[in-house]
Every structure is written in structure tokens, then in C-alpha cells.
Design an enzyme around this catalytic site. Structure first.
Site, PDB file in Angstrom:
ATOM      1  N   ARG A   1     -15.409  25.864 102.654  1.00 44.84           N
ATOM      2  CA  ARG A   1     -15.652  24.598 101.967  1.00 44.84           C
ATOM      3  C   ARG A   1     -16.723  24.702 100.892  1.00 44.84           C
ATOM      4  O   ARG A   1     -16.976  23.749 100.152  1.00 44.84           O
ATOM      5  CB  ARG A   1     -16.068  23.530 102.973  1.00 44.84           C
ATOM      6  CG  ARG A   1     -15.091  23.327 104.109  1.00 44.84           C
ATOM      7  CD  ARG A   1     -15.619  22.309 105.087  1.00 44.84           C
ATOM      8  NE  ARG A   1     -15.645  20.998 104.477  1.00 44.84           N
ATOM      9  CZ  ARG A   1     -14.628  20.150 104.457  1.00 44.84           C
ATOM     10  NH1 ARG A   1     -13.506  20.474 105.054  1.00 44.84           N
ATOM     11  NH2 ARG A   1     -14.722  18.992 103.872  1.00 44.84           N
TER      12      ARG A   1
ATOM     13  N   CYS B   1     -18.419  21.258 100.692  1.00 44.27           N
ATOM     14  CA  CYS B   1     -19.534  21.491 101.600  1.00 44.27           C
ATOM     15  C   CYS B   1     -19.074  21.368 103.067  1.00 44.27           C
ATOM     16  O   CYS B   1     -18.177  20.595 103.371  1.00 44.27           O
ATOM     17  CB  CYS B   1     -20.705  20.526 101.424  1.00 44.27           C
ATOM     18  SG  CYS B   1     -21.317  20.457  99.738  1.00 44.27           S
TER      19      CYS B   1
ATOM     20  N   TRP C   1     -21.413  23.548  98.330  1.00 49.18           N
ATOM     21  CA  TRP C   1     -20.712  23.784  97.073  1.00 49.18           C
ATOM     22  C   TRP C   1     -21.346  22.797  96.105  1.00 49.18           C
ATOM     23  O   TRP C   1     -21.153  21.586  96.224  1.00 49.18           O
ATOM     24  CB  TRP C   1     -19.223  23.511  97.243  1.00 49.18           C
ATOM     25  CG  TRP C   1     -18.396  23.849  96.053  1.00 49.18           C
ATOM     26  CD1 TRP C   1     -17.867  25.069  95.750  1.00 49.18           C
ATOM     27  CD2 TRP C   1     -17.973  22.959  95.016  1.00 49.18           C
ATOM     28  NE1 TRP C   1     -17.158  24.996  94.585  1.00 49.18           N
ATOM     29  CE2 TRP C   1     -17.202  23.715  94.109  1.00 49.18           C
ATOM     30  CE3 TRP C   1     -18.170  21.605  94.736  1.00 49.18           C
ATOM     31  CZ2 TRP C   1     -16.628  23.166  92.953  1.00 49.18           C
ATOM     32  CZ3 TRP C   1     -17.602  21.057  93.596  1.00 49.18           C
ATOM     33  CH2 TRP C   1     -16.842  21.832  92.729  1.00 49.18           C
TER      34      TRP C   1
ATOM     35  N   LYS D   1      -2.682  32.649  91.664  1.00 49.14           N
ATOM     36  CA  LYS D   1      -3.236  33.549  92.688  1.00 49.14           C
ATOM     37  C   LYS D   1      -4.062  34.638  92.036  1.00 49.14           C
ATOM     38  O   LYS D   1      -5.143  34.968  92.483  1.00 49.14           O
ATOM     39  CB  LYS D   1      -2.130  34.218  93.525  1.00 49.14           C
ATOM     40  CG  LYS D   1      -1.408  33.381  94.528  1.00 49.14           C
ATOM     41  CD  LYS D   1      -2.214  32.963  95.725  1.00 49.14           C
ATOM     42  CE  LYS D   1      -2.969  31.710  95.517  1.00 49.14           C
ATOM     43  NZ  LYS D   1      -2.466  30.436  95.641  1.00 49.14           N
TER      44      LYS D   1
ATOM     45  N   HIS E   1       8.384  30.824  72.214  1.00 52.02           N
ATOM     46  CA  HIS E   1       7.712  29.765  71.455  1.00 52.02           C
ATOM     47  C   HIS E   1       6.193  29.941  71.454  1.00 52.02           C
ATOM     48  O   HIS E   1       5.464  28.981  71.224  1.00 52.02           O
ATOM     49  CB  HIS E   1       8.084  28.397  72.027  1.00 52.02           C
ATOM     50  CG  HIS E   1       9.551  28.113  71.944  1.00 52.02           C
ATOM     51  ND1 HIS E   1      10.197  27.960  70.736  1.00 52.02           N
ATOM     52  CD2 HIS E   1      10.504  28.018  72.903  1.00 52.02           C
ATOM     53  CE1 HIS E   1      11.489  27.745  70.960  1.00 52.02           C
ATOM     54  NE2 HIS E   1      11.700  27.779  72.274  1.00 52.02           N
TER      55      HIS E   1
ATOM     56  N   ASN F   1     -21.947  15.852 102.540  1.00 51.82           N
ATOM     57  CA  ASN F   1     -20.789  16.361 101.808  1.00 51.82           C
ATOM     58  C   ASN F   1     -20.235  15.187 101.014  1.00 51.82           C
ATOM     59  O   ASN F   1     -19.886  14.165 101.591  1.00 51.82           O
ATOM     60  CB  ASN F   1     -19.745  16.875 102.809  1.00 51.82           C
ATOM     61  CG  ASN F   1     -18.407  17.160 102.162  1.00 51.82           C
ATOM     62  OD1 ASN F   1     -18.340  17.455 100.970  1.00 51.82           O
ATOM     63  ND2 ASN F   1     -17.341  17.069 102.938  1.00 51.82           N
ATOM     64  N   GLY F   2     -20.191  15.322  99.678  1.00 47.53           N
ATOM     65  CA  GLY F   2     -19.682  14.223  98.857  1.00 47.53           C
ATOM     66  C   GLY F   2     -20.587  13.994  97.663  1.00 47.53           C
ATOM     67  O   GLY F   2     -21.411  14.849  97.317  1.00 47.53           O
TER      68      GLY F   2
ATOM     69  N   LYS G   1     -12.175  25.522  99.375  1.00 49.26           N
ATOM     70  CA  LYS G   1     -10.857  25.323  99.986  1.00 49.26           C
ATOM     71  C   LYS G   1     -10.452  23.857  99.973  1.00 49.26           C
ATOM     72  O   LYS G   1      -9.299  23.523  99.797  1.00 49.26           O
ATOM     73  CB  LYS G   1     -10.921  25.834 101.426  1.00 49.26           C
ATOM     74  CG  LYS G   1      -9.625  25.746 102.178  1.00 49.26           C
ATOM     75  CD  LYS G   1      -8.785  26.946 101.903  1.00 49.26           C
ATOM     76  CE  LYS G   1      -7.391  26.821 102.434  1.00 49.26           C
ATOM     77  NZ  LYS G   1      -6.437  27.460 101.530  1.00 49.26           N
TER      78      LYS G   1
ATOM     79  N   GLU H   1      -7.417  33.173  90.409  1.00 52.06           N
ATOM     80  CA  GLU H   1      -8.446  32.606  91.289  1.00 52.06           C
ATOM     81  C   GLU H   1      -9.156  33.655  92.138  1.00 52.06           C
ATOM     82  O   GLU H   1     -10.332  33.493  92.440  1.00 52.06           O
ATOM     83  CB  GLU H   1      -7.928  31.431  92.124  1.00 52.06           C
ATOM     84  CG  GLU H   1      -6.879  31.745  93.146  1.00 52.06           C
ATOM     85  CD  GLU H   1      -6.337  30.493  93.840  1.00 52.06           C
ATOM     86  OE1 GLU H   1      -6.956  29.426  93.790  1.00 52.06           O
ATOM     87  OE2 GLU H   1      -5.262  30.596  94.449  1.00 52.06           O
TER      88      GLU H   1
ATOM     89  N   GLU I   1       2.514  29.858  90.278  1.00 48.88           N
ATOM     90  CA  GLU I   1       1.737  30.128  91.490  1.00 48.88           C
ATOM     91  C   GLU I   1       1.240  31.580  91.484  1.00 48.88           C
ATOM     92  O   GLU I   1       0.094  31.852  91.876  1.00 48.88           O
ATOM     93  CB  GLU I   1       2.593  29.817  92.729  1.00 48.88           C
ATOM     94  CG  GLU I   1       1.991  30.133  94.074  1.00 48.88           C
ATOM     95  CD  GLU I   1       0.671  29.416  94.372  1.00 48.88           C
ATOM     96  OE1 GLU I   1       0.273  28.505  93.642  1.00 48.88           O
ATOM     97  OE2 GLU I   1       0.012  29.819  95.346  1.00 48.88           O
TER      98      GLU I   1
HETATM   99  C1  G6P Z   1      -8.361  23.791  96.097  1.00 46.40           C
HETATM  100  C2  G6P Z   1      -7.938  25.052  96.810  1.00 46.40           C
HETATM  101  C3  G6P Z   1      -6.469  25.350  96.498  1.00 46.40           C
HETATM  102  C4  G6P Z   1      -5.602  24.155  96.857  1.00 46.40           C
HETATM  103  C5  G6P Z   1      -6.094  22.874  96.163  1.00 46.40           C
HETATM  104  C6  G6P Z   1      -5.383  21.644  96.707  1.00 46.40           C
HETATM  105  O1  G6P Z   1      -8.400  24.003  94.732  1.00 46.40           O
HETATM  106  O2  G6P Z   1      -8.745  26.137  96.403  1.00 46.40           O
HETATM  107  O3  G6P Z   1      -6.053  26.474  97.253  1.00 46.40           O
HETATM  108  O4  G6P Z   1      -4.282  24.406  96.489  1.00 46.40           O
HETATM  109  O5  G6P Z   1      -7.490  22.696  96.408  1.00 46.40           O
HETATM  110  O6  G6P Z   1      -5.747  21.491  98.056  1.00 46.40           O
HETATM  111  P1  G6P Z   1      -4.888  20.737  99.144  1.00 46.40           P
HETATM  112  O7  G6P Z   1      -5.687  20.892 100.413  1.00 46.40           O
HETATM  113  O8  G6P Z   1      -4.787  19.312  98.704  1.00 46.40           O
HETATM  114  O9  G6P Z   1      -3.565  21.401  99.222  1.00 46.40           O
END
Ligand code: G6P
Length: 611
Positions: A27, A2, A73, A488, A507, A99-100, A606, A491, A484
Site C-alpha cells: 500500500r 498507506c 505512500w 507491465k 499513423h 491513510n487518506g 497497490k 511499471e 496491458e
Molecule cells: C494501482 C495498482 C494497479 C491497479 C490499479 C487499479 O495503480 O498499482 O495494479 O490496476 O491501481 O486498482 P484496482 O484495485 O481498482 O483494480
């Protein structure tokens, strides 16, 4: 998660709040709302994005010089208008954005319901608003006293901004676990979840600490604590310019951030590599360098993309420092009584510096006697403030939810640390050290070159956009890159994708391979090259479709694979930084072609400031 924005001054608050919320949508973005005060107080809320809220408020001519807003969120209660913030207490005296998570909200709610108080939302925030009001009315307290008392009764995490409708010359703001920054202006003050909505108006900021309570008036700022002791505000200059948070002509923040990587990596090593390339000096690590170089074990904790950077860091660290490294999801580490000895080093990696699980892991590690080093992007965020030493990545603001430049800059920092410590420990020679530094300095121009696959990536995206699954394979340094790449894709395009160590394919995942299964093979490595070639043949024998990421000029794999994307040759520790570029671009284009919201994918945020 949030995002929160608040304003008090003489300007029109509505526009400032809306503009700020747009910058904080990374956020959370499932519903939005705001409160404006101008004699009377009006609340505007809706399901959906800040732009929906903007349309809604533009139908009204109401404005004010005090206002606050929220982009949500959802944690408690589905995203709808009722559950959107601000939440208002039952008698209307307190308006709250939060937020929280208030963890003991159910108990408090039951208690308040027992007193006849009715609730109109499913949120934990409304419970807090009603608790404050209950204490205010029943105890005949001031707003400040009621808020302080309420915050001593709740458990959990919060970044809060509160308006009391009987004291509309001030905003109250409180923090525990969830970030809040005050922007100190001239005859006006701001509050927000991070500094981005503030920097257009002032560079002077105060980062609230846990248990801080701020009473923010237009020309006065008082900082207290909800525990019984007042504190002196510490004003800092924030080094962030408004232009840095524009898309600058790119269609999406993600694309801009992918293309920014040469600059971002340059900023990561700038001033840290000695001008003659004879050494690396990470100033932020200075106090702990001896401890790190004597460590018997390093544990890396992180989440999401940062965890993948940590995995790559493990390979680099072990090779160059010969210190054993473990990498763990912070969310797992925090709940399993990890074995840590005095002198062990824990490295926490986080773009935002606010991820709740990573923060909790840091606290546990410190309790157990570890020295904790942070690798973060957001300056002044919680993790750098709670670690013993650390290194900023200096990637600049990353707004796209899918992390790109944060990953490559985190790996750059890990590599620099490994080289500096390896040299100190004598596990790499001076010649090797200088050779690695020379290569590090050439990485930005090699990324520029790797970015030239953009058009080809778009072509491939057109071919593969309608697939339902994808497999990503890599070995050694390139295994974390496969993970990774798969992350990508899933997501932002919602295509199911899995990353696997290439040799493990036999396997299990090999059973999935048929003519409909695209397999992305990251094949730029030299020490396992022959092995990965065999893996490609195994896929082709089962009619899988292979997209290979190869080193420039690799004609051998070109003949076997269906498509190749080339990146320049580099030394092994940097191979992941280059190989990830085509994977970022491929995911980006597939997501755009599928009509997905690239910068704000569904259900994600994020900065994950909740467990
Ligand atoms: C969320 C974001 C990711 C990020 C992860 C860890 O899931 O969508 O992109 O890698 O948090 O976030 P940080 O800020 O700790 O790297």
C-alpha cells in the site's frame, strides 16, 4: 494509500505491528513508523521501508502491549522522518496514523497557527492531530468527544488509528473512504487496513463503514458513529489463510501470482459452471440478471490494469450480448457529468475494491439511476458493499503491485457474464454457449502450458533488458493485451513502453521504428491474422526487432519475427487471457535483471485510495 496496523492485548505489540506492516507494504513504502505504549509512549519513525523501521526498533528493548504502525505512500510532504507517521499533536496528547487526505487541512492549519500552535511536519495528518488536541484542551472534552468533533470538521478521506496518551487502555479508529478492518480476538483486538495482518490471529473481523468510530480495548469493543447515532457491530468470518500470503518459495510475489493463474481462474469459475457444462450461474448477479439482460447500454469503469480488463470485456460483451458497451477510466467518468439513463448498467472493476476514483464513479452512477455491478477480488472491501450486485473474482490475495492474476480473473468473470447474459437474451445459441463453457473450463490447463515459455521469456529478457523503449501492438481482443503488456513493462522495469492498436501504427508510432526499437506483436488472433502479418512485415521493413506472441505451431510468423513465444490455441474471448501470460513473464524477468524492486516499484501503490 498507506497501510495501518494496530494491536491491543497482552502480547508484545512491536512484533505484531512490524509483521503486519510488512504485509501491508504493497500500500506504500516510502517511510514507516510506529508507536508503542508501556506506561510511557515511544515513537519510532524512519524514511524507507518497514525493514528499516524493524532495524531501528530492534536497537531498543522497549515494547508494549498496545501499539500501532504505519507504512506510508506520501501525499502531503516528501517522504522523510518528520513526515512519517505516527504524527504527534503539539502537546503530545494524541498520536495519529492516517491513510487518506484531509482536504481542508490548509484552512484548519492556518486557524490553529493563528492560535499559536506550531507544526513540525508538512502533513495533513499533523493538522488533524493538533485539531483534536486543540478541541480536547480548549473544550475540556474527553478524547472520544474531541475526536468526534474534529472528524465533523474535516473534509476528505481517512482511515485513522489514534492513541490518546491519557487513555492508554484503548485505541480509537475511524473510517471515511479509506478501509479499516478490526480483528476480534480473545482478550486482544487488532486493527488494520485490510485483513491480511489479522488472519494469523483471528478469522473474526468487522469492516468499518464510513463515519464509524471504534473504541477498541483489549477485551471490549464499542462501535459508534461520528454522526449522532450508535451502531451494532457486525462480526464476519474472513476466509483467508496465512499461507495464502506467503511467497511459497517464489522469488517474488509477482512471479508466484503469475504462476497461480491456472488455480486462480479455476477458483473464479468453480461452483459457477454447472457440472455438465450446460450453463453458468453467477449467484451474486442473480437479483440483477433480468435488468442487465434488458439494458440498452453497459458502461464499464475502472483504473489501471482493471481498466484493460474492462476493454477486453467490451469486446466480449458486445460480441456475445450485442449490448453496446462503453469503457471509461473511473477518474474521467467521475468528473464529466456522464450521460446515464435509468436502466443503464455500470460495471465497476477493481482488484482491491478500494480505488478512490472507482468508488466515486460508482456513487455518481447510482445517483444517476444506474444499477451498479461490482467485479472485485477483495472480499468485503468497499466496492462490493456499495454496489447493487456483483461477482468476486476469488483470485486470492494479490500482493505484487503489478497486477497479474487479477487481470485474467477479471476477464474470466466478464466472459462468464457475457455468455450467461447472451444466452438469456438469445444472442448466442445453446450450442455456442456450451462450446464456450467447455473452452472456459480448459483455460487453466492451457495457462499451465503457456507458462512453459518462462525460460524463453528469461532468455529474451537478457537480450532486451537494456532497451529504453518498447512498442506493443495488437488488434481486436489483443489490443487491450498490448496495452496491458506495455503497462507491465513500464511499471516494474521503468522502460518506456506504449501499447497501440496494430493498424494505428502507420499513423504515428511507425516513425519510432528503427533497429533499436523492440516491437512486441500480439499475434494469436485468427480473424485479423493476415492484417497483423502485414504489420509485422511493415516493422521488419524498417529494421524493427519483433517479438511475436503466436499460437502454437505458427511457423509462418516464426519465419518473419526475430523471436516468438507460443501460447495454446483457444477461442477468441479467451485469447487475451493466454496471450498476456508471456508478456507478464517478459516484464517480470526484465525488471529482475535490471535490479528493480518488482513487488514494490517506485512511486506506485497497490491500492490507490486517494484521487
Ligand atoms: C494501482 C495498482 C494497479 C491497479 C490499479 C487499479 O495503480 O498499482 O495494479 O490496476 O491501481 O486498482 P484496482 O484495485 O481498482 O483494480
Amino acid at each position: 494509500m498507506c497501510g495501518i496496523v494496530g494491536y491491543i492485548g497482552s502480547k508484545a505489540a512491536r512484533e505484531i505491528v512490524i509483521k503486519g506492516l510488512k504485509l501491508l507494504e504493497y500500500r506504500g513504502y516510502d517511510s514507516a513508523g510506529m508507536a508503542l505504549v508501556n506506561g510511557e509512549t515511544r515513537i519510532f519513525k524512519c524514511k524507507g521501508r518497514v525493514e528499516d523501521l524493524e532495524k531501528m526498533v530492534s536497537n531498543s528493548d522497549f515494547n508494549g502491549t498496545l501499539g500501532m504502525g504505519h507504512t506510508r505512500w506520501a501525499t502531503h510532504g516528501e517522504p522523510n522522518e518528520l513526515n512519517a507517521h505516527p504524527q504527534v499533536s503539539h502537546k503530545g496528547n494524541f498520536i495519529v496514523v492516517h491513510n487518506g487526505i484531509i482536504e481542508n487541512y490548509a484552512l484548519i492549519k492556518k486557524h490553529l497557527q493563528g492560535k499559536g500552535i506550531q507544526f513540525s511536519s508538512q502533513t495533513d495528518t499533523e493538522v488533524l492531530a493538533n485539531l483534536i488536541e486543540h478541541l480536547y484542551v480548549e473544550g475540556d472534552l474527553t478524547a472520544e468527544e474531541a475526536i468526534t468533533l474534529a472528524l465533523n470538521r474535516v473534509e476528505g478521506a481517512y482511515g485513522l488509528v489514534i492513541i490518546c496518551t491519557k487513555e492508554t487502555d484503548r485505541l480509537f479508529a475511524a473510517r471515511k473512504g479509506s478501509p479499516l478492518v478490526i480483528g476480534v480476538g480473545d482478550g486482544e483486538n487488532f486493527i488494520a487496513s485490510d485483513a491480511t495482518p489479522i488472519v494469523e490471529y483471528t478469522q473474526r473481523v468487522i469492516y468499518l463503514k464510513d463515519d464509524d468510530l471504534a473504541i477498541i480495548k483489549k477485551d471490549e469493543l464499542v462501535l459508534k458513529t461520528v454522526r449522532p447515532k450508535n451502531i451494532e457491530p457486525e462480526v464476519k468470518e474472513v476466509d483467508l489463510k496465512i499461507g495464502e500470503i506467503d511467497k511459497e518459495g517464489y522469488a517474488h510475489f509477482m512471479l508466484k501470482e503469475i504462476f497461480e493463474q491456472p488455480r486462480a481462474i479455476h477458483d473464479t469459475f468453480r461452483g459457477r459452471v454447472l457440472p455438465d457444462h450446460s450453463g453458468i450461474m453467477l449467484g451474486g448477479l442473480h437479483s440483477e440478471l433480468e435488468n442487465i439482460s434488458r439494458a440498452e447500454k453497459v458502461i464499464i469503469v475502472a483504473c489501471g490494469t482493471s481498466y484493460h480488463a474492462g476493454l477486453l470485456g467490451e469486446y466480449i460483451f458486445e460480441e456475445y450480448t450485442r449490448i453496446p458497451v462503453e469503457v471509461e477510466y473511473a477518474s474521467e467518468f467521475r468528473y464529466r457529468d456522464p450521460i446515464i439513463k435509468n436502466g443503464d448498467i455500470v460495471i465497476a472493476i477493481s482488484q482491491s475494491g478500494e480505488t478512490a476514483d472507482t468508488l466515486a464513479a460508482i456513487r455518481i452512477a447510482r445517483e444517476k439511476g444506474a444499477k451498479v455491478i461490482g467485479i472485485c477480488n477483495v472480499v468485503g472491501s468497499s466496492i462490493p458493499r456499495e454496489t447493487d450486485a456483483g461477482v468476486y473474482t476469488h483470485a486470492g490475495p494479490e500482493i505484487g503491485v503489478a497486477s497479474t492474476k487479477a487481470f485474467t480473473t477479471q476477464v474470466t468473470v466478464l466472459a462468464m457474464m457475457a455468455f450467461e447474459i447472451g444466452f438469456l437474451r438469445g444472442t448466442i445459441t445453446g450450442d455456442r454457449y456450451r462450446e464456450l463453457i467447455d473452452e472456459l473450463v480448459s483455460v487453466p490447463s492451457k495457462i499451465e502450458k503457456a507458462l512453459q515459455v518462462n525460460e524463453q521469456a528469461l532468455e529474451l529478457a537478457r537480450i532486451y533488458q537494456n532497451k529504453r523503449n518498447a512498442l506493443y501492438l495488437g488488434r481486436g481482443y489483443l489490443f487491450p493485451v498490448a496495452l496491458e503488456g506495455a503497462l507491465k513493462l513500464k511499471e516494474i522495469s521503468y522502460i518506456h513502453a506504449e501499447g497501440y492498436p496494430a493498424a494505428e501504427m502507420k499513423h504515428g508510432p511507425i516513425a519510432l521504428i528503427d533497429e533499436d526499437m523492440p516491437v512486441v506483436v500480439v499475434a494469436t488472433s485468427d480473424n485479423t491474422y493476415d492484417k497483423i502479418v502485414s504489420n509485422i512485415q511493415e516493422i521488419k521493413a524498417r529494421k524493427g526487432s519483433v517479438i511475436a506472441i503466436v499460437t502454437e505451431g505458427d511457423e509462418f510468423i516464426r519465419k518473419m519475427a526475430d523471436y516468438v513465444l507460443e501460447v495454446p490455441e483457444t477461442l477468441p474471448p479467451f485469447s487475451g487471457i493466454l496471450a498476456v501470460i508471456p508478456l507478464q513473464l517478459l516484464s517480470y524477468h526484465i525488471a529482475v535483471l535490471r535490479g528493480c524492486n518488482v513487488d514494490q516499484p517506485r512511486n506506485l501503490a497497490k491500492s490507490v485510495t486517494v484521487e
